[in-house]
Scaffold this motif. Structure first.
Motif, PDB file in Angstrom:
ATOM      1  N   CYS A 178       0.862  -1.175   0.000  1.00  0.00           N
ATOM      2  CA  CYS A 178       0.000   0.000   0.000  1.00  0.00           C
ATOM      3  C   CYS A 178       0.905   1.233   0.000  1.00  0.00           C
ATOM      4  CB  CYS A 178      -0.906   0.017   1.231  1.00  0.00           C
ATOM      5  SG  CYS A 178      -1.917  -1.476   1.414  1.00  0.00           S
ATOM      6  N   PRO A 179       0.847   2.075  -1.030  1.00  0.00           N
ATOM      7  CA  PRO A 179       1.752   3.215  -1.126  1.00  0.00           C
ATOM      8  C   PRO A 179       1.798   4.042   0.159  1.00  0.00           C
ATOM      9  CG  PRO A 179       0.494   2.993  -3.149  1.00  0.00           C
ATOM     10  CD  PRO A 179      -0.084   2.007  -2.173  1.00  0.00           C
ATOM     11  N   TYR A 180       2.999   4.135   0.746  1.00  0.00           N
ATOM     12  CA  TYR A 180       3.287   4.894   1.967  1.00  0.00           C
ATOM     13  C   TYR A 180       2.585   4.339   3.198  1.00  0.00           C
ATOM     14  CZ  TYR A 180       5.249   8.093  -1.422  1.00  0.00           C
ATOM     15  OH  TYR A 180       5.988   8.625  -2.457  1.00  0.00           O
ATOM     16  N   TYR A 181       1.983   3.141   3.065  1.00  0.00           N
ATOM     17  CA  TYR A 181       1.300   2.523   4.205  1.00  0.00           C
ATOM     18  C   TYR A 181       1.933   1.190   4.609  1.00  0.00           C
ATOM     19  CZ  TYR A 181      -2.678   5.760   4.415  1.00  0.00           C
ATOM     20  OH  TYR A 181      -3.476   6.885   4.595  1.00  0.00           O
ATOM     21  N   GLY A 182       2.972   0.759   3.871  1.00  0.00           N
ATOM     22  CA  GLY A 182       3.659  -0.478   4.222  1.00  0.00           C
ATOM     23  C   GLY A 182       3.378  -1.624   3.271  1.00  0.00           C
ATOM     24  N   GLN A 183       4.055  -2.726   3.499  1.00  0.00           N
ATOM     25  CA  GLN A 183       3.930  -3.914   2.658  1.00  0.00           C
ATOM     26  C   GLN A 183       4.020  -5.160   3.527  1.00  0.00           C
ATOM     27  OE1 GLN A 183       6.533  -3.950  -0.747  1.00  0.00           O
ATOM     28  NE2 GLN A 183       6.138  -6.094  -1.257  1.00  0.00           N
ATOM     29  N   TYR A 267      -0.094 -22.405  10.718  1.00  0.00           N
ATOM     30  CA  TYR A 267       1.097 -21.609  11.009  1.00  0.00           C
ATOM     31  C   TYR A 267       1.317 -20.612   9.878  1.00  0.00           C
ATOM     32  CZ  TYR A 267       1.855 -25.043  14.636  1.00  0.00           C
ATOM     33  OH  TYR A 267       1.695 -25.840  15.741  1.00  0.00           O
ATOM     34  N   VAL A 268       1.668 -19.406  10.257  1.00  0.00           N
ATOM     35  CA  VAL A 268       1.836 -18.332   9.270  1.00  0.00           C
ATOM     36  C   VAL A 268       3.266 -17.806   9.323  1.00  0.00           C
ATOM     37  CG1 VAL A 268       1.081 -16.030   8.552  1.00  0.00           C
ATOM     38  CG2 VAL A 268      -0.592 -17.674   9.435  1.00  0.00           C
ATOM     39  N   SER A 269       3.912 -17.733   8.156  1.00  0.00           N
ATOM     40  CA  SER A 269       5.171 -16.996   8.039  1.00  0.00           C
ATOM     41  C   SER A 269       4.824 -15.667   7.386  1.00  0.00           C
ATOM     42  CB  SER A 269       6.185 -17.771   7.189  1.00  0.00           C
ATOM     43  OG  SER A 269       5.710 -17.951   5.863  1.00  0.00           O
ATOM     44  N   CYS A 270       5.384 -14.595   7.937  1.00  0.00           N
ATOM     45  CA  CYS A 270       4.993 -13.273   7.440  1.00  0.00           C
ATOM     46  C   CYS A 270       6.153 -12.296   7.587  1.00  0.00           C
ATOM     47  CB  CYS A 270       3.778 -12.762   8.224  1.00  0.00           C
ATOM     48  SG  CYS A 270       3.076 -11.215   7.595  1.00  0.00           S
ATOM     49  N   THR A 271       6.389 -11.503   6.561  1.00  0.00           N
ATOM     50  CA  THR A 271       7.320 -10.381   6.661  1.00  0.00           C
ATOM     51  C   THR A 271       6.519  -9.100   6.450  1.00  0.00           C
ATOM     52  OG1 THR A 271       7.912 -10.367   4.298  1.00  0.00           O
ATOM     53  CG2 THR A 271       9.228 -11.752   5.762  1.00  0.00           C
ATOM     54  N   LEU A 272       6.717  -8.150   7.344  1.00  0.00           N
ATOM     55  CA  LEU A 272       6.006  -6.872   7.304  1.00  0.00           C
ATOM     56  C   LEU A 272       7.047  -5.765   7.256  1.00  0.00           C
ATOM     57  CD1 LEU A 272       4.385  -8.678   9.907  1.00  0.00           C
ATOM     58  CD2 LEU A 272       2.672  -7.234   8.818  1.00  0.00           C
ATOM     59  N   SER A 273       6.938  -4.881   6.267  1.00  0.00           N
ATOM     60  CA  SER A 273       8.006  -3.910   6.057  1.00  0.00           C
ATOM     61  C   SER A 273       7.472  -2.504   5.792  1.00  0.00           C
ATOM     62  CB  SER A 273       8.887  -4.350   4.883  1.00  0.00           C
ATOM     63  OG  SER A 273       8.138  -4.408   3.684  1.00  0.00           O
ATOM     64  N   PHE A 274       8.342  -1.518   6.050  1.00  0.00           N
ATOM     65  CA  PHE A 274       8.018  -0.132   5.710  1.00  0.00           C
ATOM     66  C   PHE A 274       9.309   0.661   5.552  1.00  0.00           C
ATOM     67  CE2 PHE A 274       8.058  -0.377  10.331  1.00  0.00           C
ATOM     68  CZ  PHE A 274       8.764   0.749  10.730  1.00  0.00           C
ATOM     69  N   TRP A 275       9.209   1.757   4.774  1.00  0.00           N
ATOM     70  CA  TRP A 275      10.340   2.642   4.519  1.00  0.00           C
ATOM     71  C   TRP A 275      10.273   3.858   5.431  1.00  0.00           C
ATOM     72  CZ3 TRP A 275      14.320   1.389   1.272  1.00  0.00           C
ATOM     73  CH2 TRP A 275      14.103   0.311   0.415  1.00  0.00           C
ATOM     74  N   ASN A 279       4.114   6.673   5.903  1.00  0.00           N
ATOM     75  CA  ASN A 279       3.341   7.352   6.950  1.00  0.00           C
ATOM     76  C   ASN A 279       3.365   6.498   8.210  1.00  0.00           C
ATOM     77  OD1 ASN A 279       2.596   9.471   5.211  1.00  0.00           O
ATOM     78  ND2 ASN A 279       0.874   8.280   4.416  1.00  0.00           N
ATOM     79  N   ILE A 280       4.227   6.845   9.138  1.00  0.00           N
ATOM     80  CA  ILE A 280       4.416   6.044  10.352  1.00  0.00           C
ATOM     81  C   ILE A 280       3.644   6.677  11.508  1.00  0.00           C
ATOM     82  CG2 ILE A 280       6.101   5.066  11.950  1.00  0.00           C
ATOM     83  CD1 ILE A 280       8.168   5.355   9.617  1.00  0.00           C
ATOM     84  N   ASN A 281       2.762   5.913  12.108  1.00  0.00           N
ATOM     85  CA  ASN A 281       1.900   6.390  13.182  1.00  0.00           C
ATOM     86  C   ASN A 281       2.623   6.355  14.532  1.00  0.00           C
ATOM     87  OD1 ASN A 281      -0.294   6.915  11.486  1.00  0.00           O
ATOM     88  ND2 ASN A 281      -1.038   4.807  11.619  1.00  0.00           N
ATOM     89  N   PRO A 282       2.029   6.953  15.574  1.00  0.00           N
ATOM     90  CA  PRO A 282       2.651   6.932  16.909  1.00  0.00           C
ATOM     91  C   PRO A 282       2.944   5.520  17.423  1.00  0.00           C
ATOM     92  CG  PRO A 282       0.906   8.560  16.857  1.00  0.00           C
ATOM     93  CD  PRO A 282       0.838   7.829  15.553  1.00  0.00           C
ATOM     94  N   SER A 283       2.254   4.537  16.883  1.00  0.00           N
ATOM     95  CA  SER A 283       2.493   3.143  17.278  1.00  0.00           C
ATOM     96  C   SER A 283       3.862   2.644  16.824  1.00  0.00           C
ATOM     97  CB  SER A 283       1.417   2.244  16.663  1.00  0.00           C
ATOM     98  OG  SER A 283       1.561   2.208  15.239  1.00  0.00           O
ATOM     99  N   GLY A 284       4.502   3.417  15.924  1.00  0.00           N
ATOM    100  CA  GLY A 284       5.776   2.980  15.356  1.00  0.00           C
ATOM    101  C   GLY A 284       5.603   2.179  14.086  1.00  0.00           C
ATOM    102  N   LEU A 285       4.338   2.083  13.613  1.00  0.00           N
ATOM    103  CA  LEU A 285       4.029   1.278  12.437  1.00  0.00           C
ATOM    104  C   LEU A 285       3.189   2.085  11.450  1.00  0.00           C
ATOM    105  CD1 LEU A 285       2.910  -1.984  14.278  1.00  0.00           C
ATOM    106  CD2 LEU A 285       5.147  -1.599  13.203  1.00  0.00           C
ATOM    107  N   PRO A 286       3.276   1.783  10.157  1.00  0.00           N
ATOM    108  CA  PRO A 286       2.374   2.393   9.172  1.00  0.00           C
ATOM    109  C   PRO A 286       1.012   1.691   9.217  1.00  0.00           C
ATOM    110  CG  PRO A 286       3.863   0.898   8.070  1.00  0.00           C
ATOM    111  CD  PRO A 286       4.280   0.914   9.513  1.00  0.00           C
ATOM    112  N   PRO A 287      -0.020   2.278   8.597  1.00  0.00           N
ATOM    113  CA  PRO A 287      -1.383   1.753   8.712  1.00  0.00           C
ATOM    114  C   PRO A 287      -1.564   0.283   8.308  1.00  0.00           C
ATOM    115  CG  PRO A 287      -1.448   3.970   7.846  1.00  0.00           C
ATOM    116  CD  PRO A 287       0.003   3.586   7.900  1.00  0.00           C
ATOM    117  N   LEU A 288      -0.916  -0.176   7.219  1.00  0.00           N
ATOM    118  CA  LEU A 288      -1.131  -1.560   6.804  1.00  0.00           C
ATOM    119  C   LEU A 288      -0.662  -2.529   7.878  1.00  0.00           C
ATOM    120  CD1 LEU A 288      -1.959  -3.679   4.700  1.00  0.00           C
ATOM    121  CD2 LEU A 288       0.355  -3.531   3.758  1.00  0.00           C
ATOM    122  N   LEU A 289       0.501  -2.286   8.449  1.00  0.00           N
ATOM    123  CA  LEU A 289       1.039  -3.191   9.462  1.00  0.00           C
ATOM    124  C   LEU A 289       0.168  -3.194  10.721  1.00  0.00           C
ATOM    125  CD1 LEU A 289       3.413  -2.986   7.457  1.00  0.00           C
ATOM    126  CD2 LEU A 289       4.959  -3.129   9.416  1.00  0.00           C
TER     127      LEU A 289
END
Length: 298
Positions: A178-183, A267-275, A279-289
């Motif tokens: 998601c553009p600027y929201y993470g992957q 069981y789920v393997s998952c990689t969650l990333s952001f640049w 748009n990084i929220n106060p949680s330390g994460l972008p919206p998608l994550l």
């Protein structure tokens, strides 16, 4: 009496096979896009394309060229597959013991046309799995419930519907950005060992293939799909590095969380990333994550 016993045994075998396939279908996801069907299950990516040409030597040579199969590449026949076929295996070794395995099958389908399958692995291949999937696909036995829409308004994340509003893009099956929201990209596995191995290989591949400098690695406490767990958090610096990954985002610093955990009976393997420019929220994460995880204590 003997006939009754045989029918009873056949019934048990059929029920067992159905149950095993049902479990597989619960983990399998697929998507159609521009003539190719993409699949993912148990950490394995694979694809299928159909060619309108008849399955013969002349047309197979054309197909080999199209899929960059060279004359020197060894073409074998898998005699245990229920369809006429030729199989090509390619292996590539990287640093840190990472091995990439790429397998192409050129198969004679029921219409006497060429069906091309590709399977991609790290470490080693699984011929039994490949035969099973080719057989299911060519017999049109994959349920429609396994298929995702090319639209991203609503996606199936490891068995749960996520409302994303349609502003995101599929990068691959089970890989959404998601553009600027993470992957995030993920796979649903039958076993914890399979999920752990997938994460270990993805961590190695990120370091080796993308060219960024590893700034830090640490284990952190998170909550993933409402399950308290630990994740490997890695930060990469792409300053001064020519990388397609970095050029597409415009960012210089990439943060990735690598997770392997039991979620909804699988069981789920998952990689969650952001640049750094997302748009990084106060949680330390972008919206998608934020849709699937949160950092413990925040």
């Amino acid at each position: 009496m003997l006939k009754q016993i045989s029918i009873f045994i056949l019934l048990i075998v059929s029920q067992t096979s159905f149950g095993q396939n049902e479990e597989l279908f619960n983990r399998l996801r697929a998507i159609h896009n521009s003539g190719t069907t993409f699949y993912n299950v148990d950490g394995v990516d694979f694809t299928n394309q159909n060619i309108s040409s008849e399955f013969n030597e002349k047309n197979l040579k054309k197909a080999y060229r199209k899929y960059k199969i060279k004359k020197k590449d060894l073409k074998k026949t898998d005699k245990e597959l229920n369809f006429d076929n030729y199989k090509v295996i390619k292996r590539e070794e990287f640093e840190d013991g990472l091995v990439s395995v790429s397998i192409n099958y050129f198969v004679k389908n029921k219409d006497n046309r060429i069906s091309v399958f590709w399977f991609g692995y790290y470490d080693k291949s699984n011929p039994e799995f490949e035969r099973k999937m080719i057989d299911l696909i060519l017999n049109d036995a994959i349920p429609k419930t396994c298929f995702s829409s090319i639209k991203t308004d609503n996606i199936n994340f490891a068995g749960r519907d996520l409302e994303l509003g349609g502003n995101c893009n599929w990068m691959n099956i089970n890989n959404i950005q998601c553009p600027y929201y993470g992957q995030m990209n993920w796979s649903v596995h039958k076993t914890k060992m399979s999920a752990d191995l997938s994460i270990q290989n993805q961590l190695k591949a990120t370091k080796i293939k993308n060219g960024g400098k590893v700034v830090s690695e640490e284990e952190v406490d998170i909550i993933f799909e409402n399950v308290p767990t630990k994740a490997k958090k890695a930060s990469y610096d792409f300053t001064g590095v020519t990388s397609l990954l970095a050029s597409m985002s415009g960012g210089k610093n990439l943060t990735i969380y690598y997770i392997s955990e039991k979620v909804r009976d699988n069981y789920v393997s998952c990689t969650l990333s952001f640049w750094n420019n997302d748009n990084i929220n106060p949680s330390g994460l972008p919206p998608l994550l934020e849709e699937v995880m949160k950092i413990s204590g925040k």
